[in-house]
Design a protein around this motif. Structure first.
Motif, PDB file in Angstrom:
ATOM      1  N   ASP A   1      48.151  39.092  34.254  1.00 16.58           N
ATOM      2  CA  ASP A   1      46.808  39.628  34.491  1.00 16.58           C
ATOM      3  C   ASP A   1      46.838  40.695  35.575  1.00 16.58           C
ATOM      4  O   ASP A   1      46.256  41.784  35.434  1.00 16.58           O
ATOM      5  N   GLN A   2      47.534  40.408  36.692  1.00 20.05           N
ATOM      6  CA  GLN A   2      47.609  41.356  37.800  1.00 20.05           C
ATOM      7  C   GLN A   2      48.378  42.624  37.408  1.00 20.05           C
ATOM      8  O   GLN A   2      48.042  43.723  37.837  1.00 20.05           O
ATOM      9  N   LEU A   3      49.420  42.459  36.584  1.00 17.33           N
ATOM     10  CA  LEU A   3      50.271  43.589  36.236  1.00 17.33           C
ATOM     11  C   LEU A   3      49.640  44.532  35.211  1.00 17.33           C
ATOM     12  O   LEU A   3      49.799  45.746  35.290  1.00 17.33           O
ATOM     13  N   PHE A   4      48.914  43.970  34.251  1.00 15.87           N
ATOM     14  CA  PHE A   4      48.508  44.769  33.101  1.00 15.87           C
ATOM     15  C   PHE A   4      47.002  44.956  32.915  1.00 15.87           C
ATOM     16  O   PHE A   4      46.600  45.835  32.157  1.00 15.87           O
ATOM     17  N   ASN A   5      46.177  44.153  33.565  1.00 17.69           N
ATOM     18  CA  ASN A   5      44.739  44.246  33.335  1.00 17.69           C
ATOM     19  C   ASN A   5      44.014  44.948  34.473  1.00 17.69           C
ATOM     20  O   ASN A   5      44.451  44.922  35.621  1.00 17.69           O
ATOM     21  N   SER A   6      42.899  45.554  34.147  1.00 15.24           N
ATOM     22  CA  SER A   6      42.066  46.199  35.150  1.00 15.24           C
ATOM     23  C   SER A   6      41.423  45.154  36.051  1.00 15.24           C
ATOM     24  O   SER A   6      41.332  43.968  35.700  1.00 15.24           O
ATOM     25  N   SER A   7      40.942  45.579  37.214  1.00 15.36           N
ATOM     26  CA  SER A   7      40.267  44.654  38.118  1.00 15.36           C
ATOM     27  C   SER A   7      39.006  44.095  37.473  1.00 15.36           C
ATOM     28  O   SER A   7      38.635  42.944  37.706  1.00 15.36           O
ATOM     29  N   GLU A   8      38.351  44.880  36.638  1.00 14.72           N
ATOM     30  CA  GLU A   8      37.152  44.402  35.942  1.00 14.72           C
ATOM     31  C   GLU A   8      37.490  43.281  34.972  1.00 14.72           C
ATOM     32  O   GLU A   8      36.816  42.265  34.912  1.00 14.72           O
ATOM     33  N   LYS A   9      38.569  43.463  34.229  1.00 17.51           N
ATOM     34  CA  LYS A   9      38.979  42.438  33.278  1.00 17.51           C
ATOM     35  C   LYS A   9      39.501  41.201  34.005  1.00 17.51           C
ATOM     36  O   LYS A   9      39.303  40.069  33.554  1.00 17.51           O
ATOM     37  N   ARG A  10      40.174  41.400  35.149  1.00 16.38           N
ATOM     38  CA  ARG A  10      40.639  40.260  35.939  1.00 16.38           C
ATOM     39  C   ARG A  10      39.454  39.438  36.452  1.00 16.38           C
ATOM     40  O   ARG A  10      39.504  38.208  36.468  1.00 16.38           O
ATOM     41  N   LEU A  11      38.379  40.116  36.852  1.00 13.05           N
ATOM     42  CA  LEU A  11      37.180  39.407  37.306  1.00 13.05           C
ATOM     43  C   LEU A  11      36.561  38.617  36.156  1.00 13.05           C
ATOM     44  O   LEU A  11      36.165  37.457  36.330  1.00 13.05           O
ATOM     45  N   ALA A  12      36.490  39.221  34.980  1.00 10.13           N
ATOM     46  CA  ALA A  12      35.929  38.537  33.823  1.00 10.13           C
ATOM     47  C   ALA A  12      36.721  37.265  33.507  1.00 10.13           C
ATOM     48  O   ALA A  12      36.146  36.195  33.272  1.00 10.13           O
ATOM     49  N   ARG A  13      38.052  37.377  33.526  1.00 11.46           N
ATOM     50  CA  ARG A  13      38.894  36.216  33.249  1.00 11.46           C
ATOM     51  C   ARG A  13      38.705  35.146  34.311  1.00 11.46           C
ATOM     52  O   ARG A  13      38.622  33.949  33.990  1.00 11.46           O
ATOM     53  N   LEU A  14      38.607  35.551  35.588  1.00 16.44           N
ATOM     54  CA  LEU A  14      38.430  34.583  36.666  1.00 16.44           C
ATOM     55  C   LEU A  14      37.105  33.844  36.531  1.00 16.44           C
ATOM     56  O   LEU A  14      37.041  32.621  36.713  1.00 16.44           O
ATOM     57  N   LEU A  15      36.038  34.549  36.186  1.00 10.54           N
ATOM     58  CA  LEU A  15      34.736  33.898  35.995  1.00 10.54           C
ATOM     59  C   LEU A  15      34.803  32.875  34.871  1.00 10.54           C
ATOM     60  O   LEU A  15      34.237  31.779  34.968  1.00 10.54           O
ATOM     61  N   LEU A  16      35.489  33.215  33.788  1.00 18.94           N
ATOM     62  CA  LEU A  16      35.638  32.281  32.670  1.00 18.94           C
ATOM     63  C   LEU A  16      36.420  31.042  33.097  1.00 18.94           C
ATOM     64  O   LEU A  16      36.064  29.917  32.732  1.00 18.94           O
ATOM     65  N   LEU A  17      37.465  31.232  33.895  1.00 19.92           N
ATOM     66  CA  LEU A  17      38.258  30.102  34.368  1.00 19.92           C
ATOM     67  C   LEU A  17      37.452  29.221  35.320  1.00 19.92           C
ATOM     68  O   LEU A  17      37.491  27.992  35.229  1.00 19.92           O
ATOM     69  N   LEU A  18      36.707  29.835  36.237  1.00 20.60           N
ATOM     70  CA  LEU A  18      35.913  29.065  37.187  1.00 20.60           C
ATOM     71  C   LEU A  18      34.810  28.275  36.497  1.00 20.60           C
ATOM     72  O   LEU A  18      34.422  27.198  36.939  1.00 20.60           O
ATOM     73  N   ALA A  19      34.295  28.824  35.392  1.00 21.69           N
ATOM     74  CA  ALA A  19      33.230  28.150  34.652  1.00 21.69           C
ATOM     75  C   ALA A  19      33.773  27.120  33.673  1.00 21.69           C
ATOM     76  O   ALA A  19      32.989  26.450  32.993  1.00 21.69           O
ATOM     77  N   ASN A  20      35.118  26.979  33.605  1.00 24.46           N
ATOM     78  CA  ASN A  20      35.718  26.046  32.632  1.00 24.46           C
ATOM     79  C   ASN A  20      35.147  26.284  31.252  1.00 24.46           C
ATOM     80  O   ASN A  20      34.698  25.364  30.573  1.00 24.46           O
ATOM     81  N   PHE A  21      35.135  27.531  30.825  1.00 25.38           N
ATOM     82  CA  PHE A  21      34.441  27.883  29.592  1.00 25.38           C
ATOM     83  C   PHE A  21      35.011  27.119  28.409  1.00 25.38           C
ATOM     84  O   PHE A  21      36.199  27.156  28.145  1.00 25.38           O
TER      85      PHE A  21
END
Length: 224
Positions: A136-156
């Motif tokens: 995620d850190q190597l290949f994704n934008s900071s915006e996409k990293r934030l989206a993924r983190l929100l999904l993980l924190l929400a246990n989607f």
């Protein structure tokens, strides 16, 4: 003769109760479970609440490297010969945490296959998450990293209904976890809300549309 069902080892019951080398502790919000540099001789298991893990560099810079939740272990580095804690762990909310001494942990891992299976499952899952975070850190934008983190924190989950993030996580913490600035996080959060990916109702709610945007790489979520 096989053990009766009543006498079979129950990992969850073991983790929930006080016993030899095992205590159940309560930590209040913002209270440190352990600090970087402390002696490492105990493994912890979260029964209730969430904790954040912070690393302090020699230059005094802090970085949030993880958030753990109920059902997860932390501090297991002591089992691998680490004499000192390499991070600081702090309660994000009131927590109930089981503390297991290194000696007791090694004993139950050797004696109880069910517990070993539970712990191994956790380690494999954690390893996969670390690999995903690195990619995620190597290949994704900071915006996409934030989206993924929100999904993980929400246990989607699979249901598709909005999932609340039940613990307050500041924009500063979110920024540290994805390697960007608080102002960028604020900009992205406002954008996500306008697009209907998230909503605020006393707490952040993450919607199915955010998951779809991440999975299908929709143009609303940009690369840096």
């Amino acid at each position: 003769m096989a053990k009766s069902a009543r006498n079979e080892f129950d990992p969850q019951a073991f983790l929930a109760k006080v016993g030899d080398g095992k205590t159940v502790l309560i930590f209040h919000k913002n209270e440190a479970v352990f600090s970087q540099g402390d002696a490492a001789d105990t493994v912890f298991y979260i029964q209730k609440g969430r904790v954040k893990v912070v690393v302090l560099s020699e230059q005094g810079k802090e970085a949030v490297v993880g958030i753990f939740e109920p059902g997860q272990f932390f501090g297991e580095g002591c089992l691998n010969g680490h004499p000192l804690r390499i991070s600081t762990t702090t309660a994000l909310e009131d927590c109930v945490i089981t503390a297991i001494t290194k000696t007791a942990m090694l004993a139950v891992l050797h004696a109880e296959p069910k517990f070993s299976e539970l712990f191994m499952s956790y380690l494999l899952s954690r390893n996969s998450r670390i690999e995903e975070d690195l990619i995620d850190q190597l290949f994704n934008s900071s915006e996409k990293r934030l989206a993924r983190l929100l999904l993980l924190l929400a246990n989607f989950g699979k249901g598709g209904s909005p999932q609340p993030i039940k613990v307050h996580v500041s924009q500063e913490t979110l920024a540290e976890m994805i390697g960007t600035t608080r102002s960028r996080v604020s900009f992205f959060m406002n954008k996500f809300r306008k697009l209907g990916f998230i909503s605020y109702n006393g707490e952040i709610e993450v919607h199915n549309s955010l998951l779809n945007a991440v999975l299908h790489d929709k143009p609303q979520i940009q690369r840096d």
